[in-house]
Design a protein around this motif. Structure first.
Motif, PDB file in Angstrom:
ATOM      1  N   HIS A   1       0.836  -1.199   0.000  1.00 41.16           N
ATOM      2  CA  HIS A   1       0.000   0.000   0.000  1.00 41.16           C
ATOM      3  C   HIS A   1       0.875   1.254   0.000  1.00 41.16           C
ATOM      4  CE1 HIS A   1      -3.589  -2.346   0.672  1.00 41.16           C
ATOM      5  NE2 HIS A   1      -3.096  -2.874   1.783  1.00 41.16           N
ATOM      6  N   TRP A   2       0.874   1.960  -1.113  1.00 42.13           N
ATOM      7  CA  TRP A   2       1.590   3.238  -1.154  1.00 42.13           C
ATOM      8  C   TRP A   2       0.781   4.278  -0.384  1.00 42.13           C
ATOM      9  CZ3 TRP A   2       3.945  -0.276  -3.748  1.00 42.13           C
ATOM     10  CH2 TRP A   2       5.288  -0.090  -4.099  1.00 42.13           C
ATOM     11  N   SER A   3       1.430   4.850   0.625  1.00 39.54           N
ATOM     12  CA  SER A   3       0.796   5.904   1.417  1.00 39.54           C
ATOM     13  C   SER A   3       1.448   7.229   1.036  1.00 39.54           C
ATOM     14  CB  SER A   3       0.996   5.627   2.910  1.00 39.54           C
ATOM     15  OG  SER A   3       0.584   6.730   3.679  1.00 39.54           O
ATOM     16  N   HIS A   4       0.671   8.124   0.504  1.00 37.97           N
ATOM     17  CA  HIS A   4       1.196   9.415   0.072  1.00 37.97           C
ATOM     18  C   HIS A   4       0.936  10.505   1.114  1.00 37.97           C
ATOM     19  CE1 HIS A   4       2.126   7.850  -3.940  1.00 37.97           C
ATOM     20  NE2 HIS A   4       1.003   7.154  -3.815  1.00 37.97           N
ATOM     21  N   SER A   5       0.617  10.069   2.323  1.00 37.93           N
ATOM     22  CA  SER A   5       0.402  10.994   3.431  1.00 37.93           C
ATOM     23  C   SER A   5       0.633  10.234   4.718  1.00 37.93           C
ATOM     24  CB  SER A   5      -1.015  11.569   3.399  1.00 37.93           C
ATOM     25  OG  SER A   5      -1.284  12.298   4.575  1.00 37.93           O
ATOM     26  N   SER A   6       1.078  10.935   5.757  1.00 39.12           N
ATOM     27  CA  SER A   6       1.279  10.278   7.051  1.00 39.12           C
ATOM     28  C   SER A   6       0.171  10.626   8.035  1.00 39.12           C
ATOM     29  CB  SER A   6       2.640  10.688   7.645  1.00 39.12           C
ATOM     30  OG  SER A   6       2.709  12.092   7.804  1.00 39.12           O
ATOM     31  N   THR A   7      -0.975  10.998   7.503  1.00 37.82           N
ATOM     32  CA  THR A   7      -2.101  11.377   8.348  1.00 37.82           C
ATOM     33  C   THR A   7      -2.619  10.186   9.153  1.00 37.82           C
ATOM     34  OG1 THR A   7      -3.566  11.003   6.453  1.00 37.82           O
ATOM     35  CG2 THR A   7      -2.859  13.261   6.859  1.00 37.82           C
TER      36      THR A   7
ATOM     37  N   LEU B   1       6.588  -1.066  13.094  1.00 34.94           N
ATOM     38  CA  LEU B   1       7.554  -0.210  12.395  1.00 34.94           C
ATOM     39  C   LEU B   1       8.197  -0.931  11.210  1.00 34.94           C
ATOM     40  CD1 LEU B   1       9.048   2.485  12.247  1.00 34.94           C
ATOM     41  CD2 LEU B   1      10.718   1.581  13.879  1.00 34.94           C
ATOM     42  N   ASP B   2       8.479  -2.238  11.366  1.00 38.53           N
ATOM     43  CA  ASP B   2       9.131  -2.960  10.275  1.00 38.53           C
ATOM     44  C   ASP B   2       8.158  -3.328   9.154  1.00 38.53           C
ATOM     45  OD1 ASP B   2       7.702  -5.015  11.429  1.00 38.53           O
ATOM     46  OD2 ASP B   2       9.429  -6.301  11.832  1.00 38.53           O
ATOM     47  N   GLU B   3       6.892  -2.944   9.310  1.00 36.52           N
ATOM     48  CA  GLU B   3       5.924  -3.133   8.227  1.00 36.52           C
ATOM     49  C   GLU B   3       5.771  -1.876   7.369  1.00 36.52           C
ATOM     50  OE1 GLU B   3       3.039  -6.503  10.260  1.00 36.52           O
ATOM     51  OE2 GLU B   3       2.564  -4.389  10.556  1.00 36.52           O
ATOM     52  N   VAL B   4       6.544  -0.852   7.698  1.00 37.63           N
ATOM     53  CA  VAL B   4       6.607   0.355   6.872  1.00 37.63           C
ATOM     54  C   VAL B   4       7.927   0.322   6.111  1.00 37.63           C
ATOM     55  CG1 VAL B   4       6.584   2.875   6.824  1.00 37.63           C
ATOM     56  CG2 VAL B   4       5.252   1.645   8.551  1.00 37.63           C
ATOM     57  N   LYS B   5       7.845   0.265   4.807  1.00 36.45           N
ATOM     58  CA  LYS B   5       9.028   0.135   3.958  1.00 36.45           C
ATOM     59  C   LYS B   5       9.237   1.411   3.145  1.00 36.45           C
ATOM     60  CE  LYS B   5       9.468  -4.134   5.298  1.00 36.45           C
ATOM     61  NZ  LYS B   5      10.556  -4.521   6.234  1.00 36.45           N
ATOM     62  N   THR B   6      10.481   1.842   3.083  1.00 41.16           N
ATOM     63  CA  THR B   6      10.804   3.055   2.331  1.00 41.16           C
ATOM     64  C   THR B   6      10.995   2.716   0.856  1.00 41.16           C
ATOM     65  OG1 THR B   6      11.887   4.046   4.246  1.00 41.16           O
ATOM     66  CG2 THR B   6      12.394   4.989   2.091  1.00 41.16           C
ATOM     67  N   VAL B   7      10.180   3.321   0.030  1.00 36.67           N
ATOM     68  CA  VAL B   7      10.333   3.235  -1.425  1.00 36.67           C
ATOM     69  C   VAL B   7      10.240   4.663  -1.957  1.00 36.67           C
ATOM     70  CG1 VAL B   7       9.505   2.264  -3.595  1.00 36.67           C
ATOM     71  CG2 VAL B   7       9.232   0.957  -1.458  1.00 36.67           C
TER      72      VAL B   7
ATOM     73  N   SER C   1       0.184  -7.327   4.460  1.00 43.49           N
ATOM     74  CA  SER C   1       0.488  -6.100   3.722  1.00 43.49           C
ATOM     75  C   SER C   1       1.676  -5.354   4.304  1.00 43.49           C
ATOM     76  CB  SER C   1      -0.731  -5.177   3.717  1.00 43.49           C
ATOM     77  OG  SER C   1      -1.032  -4.739   5.021  1.00 43.49           O
ATOM     78  N   PHE C   2       2.267  -4.534   3.469  1.00 44.02           N
ATOM     79  CA  PHE C   2       3.263  -3.556   3.866  1.00 44.02           C
ATOM     80  C   PHE C   2       2.733  -2.167   3.515  1.00 44.02           C
ATOM     81  CE2 PHE C   2       6.701  -6.898   3.144  1.00 44.02           C
ATOM     82  CZ  PHE C   2       6.964  -7.058   4.498  1.00 44.02           C
TER      83      PHE C   2
END
Length: 462
Positions: A135-141, A184-190, A163-164
């Motif tokens: 899931h691409w998140s384009h906001s940290s809301t 935290l390790d389920e958030v991946k930097t792309v 999911s990530f």
């Protein structure tokens, strides 16, 4: 490990228009390019009203799948029959994703307007533990997505199965994890990549989309627009230019007075300093007589100094049959837009357009101190002047020669390489920024180093 290249990956969207002003459209188009450029055949989901595909959407390795329209509300107001719409989308997603193993989404779990496909995808995800979701998140809301129905609101608050979260910077990962209620390790930097070739060169024209185009006009577009762009892209891909730390281009006819051995030896020392390099000699009109002999000598110099031919040191005349004699000027300028510095050791010039074009494309320039008329053309304080010899007497400006004797070539070119590295890496922040972006934000780097590994990630518990 299962190969995912044959329609095992799907990008889920609910796009019904194609508007480049909408940033998510551009993000998805870049992802499409990344996959097809790396040999993947993929599915892409759009709404039924999405226009007929063109550009990356029309690539033969892209299968466009359409879903029925649904009610959207930026305030999260669900219609009375929302459950029917969810079921309808669920059945369509189930059909499309039957053989798919990885799904990429964009703001699916964040936007109130996406509530209906969000719930449909969650229902399918709960049944398919073999299906990974990125899931691409384009906001940290925060996760509190507006939703008018309490039951639906409770459903979308639950953790999305298998999911990530893909987020474009690492600095916000903790906040994203907390707001989306994931580890935290389920958030991946792309990182968001840039299609550098498209941005700097423009795109090839699909002449089939132009009505009433004469054959003469079509051939002109192919020759003057499409051919140089494609040639440039092919060269970049074949020689992996974006992998290089330092790129330099020297367009010259192989006359001995052009002294490309200076460029070659300097780049060899830059390589010895730990940088990966691409020294590109655009050797036009150099296929006969002493010019061919000279090229072989230059290749030997490069090899003796530690450059690998056709990897670190490239002669365009030896690339393709149609580049044997010359290349389009647009091709040269495209390479110029990517290069870092231009060294011009030529012993005789009246006015070098090559230097001027290098400056116009923001290349740091190293010019010949002994051809001191260069200073009257390009200025004295904005380039590095190095003594390289001249085909005239620089002291009195008359015929003759200005010779240079180097007692220790290894030390001399090592010092010159250090000067170049200082100017392109530390002294010029604009050039340093560009070089960083060129290497780490191109589509291929982001795909191979950040996105593709998530497709094959072995455990969500690592």
């Amino acid at each position: 490990m299962e190969d995912l290249k044959d329609y095992k990956v799907c990008i889920e969207t609910s796009f019904y228009i194609r508007d480049s002003a909408y940033s998510l459209i551009n993000c998805v188009e870049d992802q499409i390019r990344m996959f097809v450029d790396n040999g993947y055949k993929i599915k892409v989901i759009v709404e039924e009203n999405f226009p007929e595909p063109s550009g990356p959407w029309a690539h033969p390795n892209v299968k466009l799948e359409r879903i029925p329209p649904f009610n959207r509300s930026n305030d999260g107001v669900l219609p009375i029959n929302y459950e029917e719409q969810v079921e309808k989308l669920y059945n369509r997603f189930k059909e499309i994703l039957q053989d798919v193993k990885v799904v990429l989404t964009h703001d699916l779990i964040l936007m109130p307007a996406e509530l209906i496909p969000n719930m449909a995808c969650r229902k399918l995800a709960s049944e398919r533990n073999d299906l990974r979701w990125l899931h691409w998140s384009h906001s940290s809301t925060a996760m509190e997505v507006r939703c008018s129905d309490p039951s639906a609101r409770n459903f979308i608050k639950q953790k999305f199965p298998n999911s990530f979260i893909c987020y474009p910077n690492s600095g916000d990962c903790k906040r994203v994890a907390m707001n989306l209620n994931v580890e935290l390790d389920e958030v991946k930097t792309v990182h968001h990549p840039s299609d550098i070739c498209s941005l700097l060169f423009g795109d090839e024209v699909d002449t089939s989309l132009i009505p009433n185009l004469s054959d003469e006009a079509r051939q002109w577009l192919i020759r003057k627009v499409n051919y140089p762009i494609k040639l440039s892209k092919d060269f970049i891909k074949e020689f992996s230019l974006f992998d290089a730390d330092v790129i330099s281009v020297y367009p010259c006819r192989l006359d001995r007075g052009k002294q490309p051995e200076w460029n070659i030896k300097t780049m060899a020392k830059i390589k010895q300093a730990g940088r990966s390099v691409k020294m590109i000699v655009v050797d036009f009109h150099s296929t006969f007589g002493d010019k061919s002999v000279y090229r072989e000598e230059l290749k030997k110099i490069g090899k003796d100094w530690g450059l690998e031919i056709n990897k670190d040191l490239i002669f365009t005349s030896e690339w393709k049959e149609n580049t044997h004699l010359h290349v389009p000027r647009e091709f040269v300028m495209n390479l110029r837009k990517l290069s870092d510095f231009h060294m011009h050791p030529s012993t005789s010039e009246t006015y070098s357009l090559v230097v001027q074009e290098a400056m116009l494309t923001r290349n740091f320039c190293v010019l010949n101190h002994h051809t001191n008329y260069m200073k009257s053309i390009y200025g004295e304080g904005n380039v590095l002047y190095e003594p390289m010899g001249a085909a005239y007497n620089m002291l009195d400006g008359e015929d003759g020669a200005t010779n240079i004797k180097i007692s220790d070539e290894q030390k001399h070119f090592d010092n010159l390489a250090k000067k170049v590295l200082y100017f392109i890496e530390k002294a010029n922040p604009i050039l340093a920024q560009f070089r960083f972006m060129r290497k780490t934000r191109n589509t291929n780097y982001v795909f191979l180093n950040e996105l593709e590994p998530l497709l094959y990630y072995q455990s969500l518990n690592n």
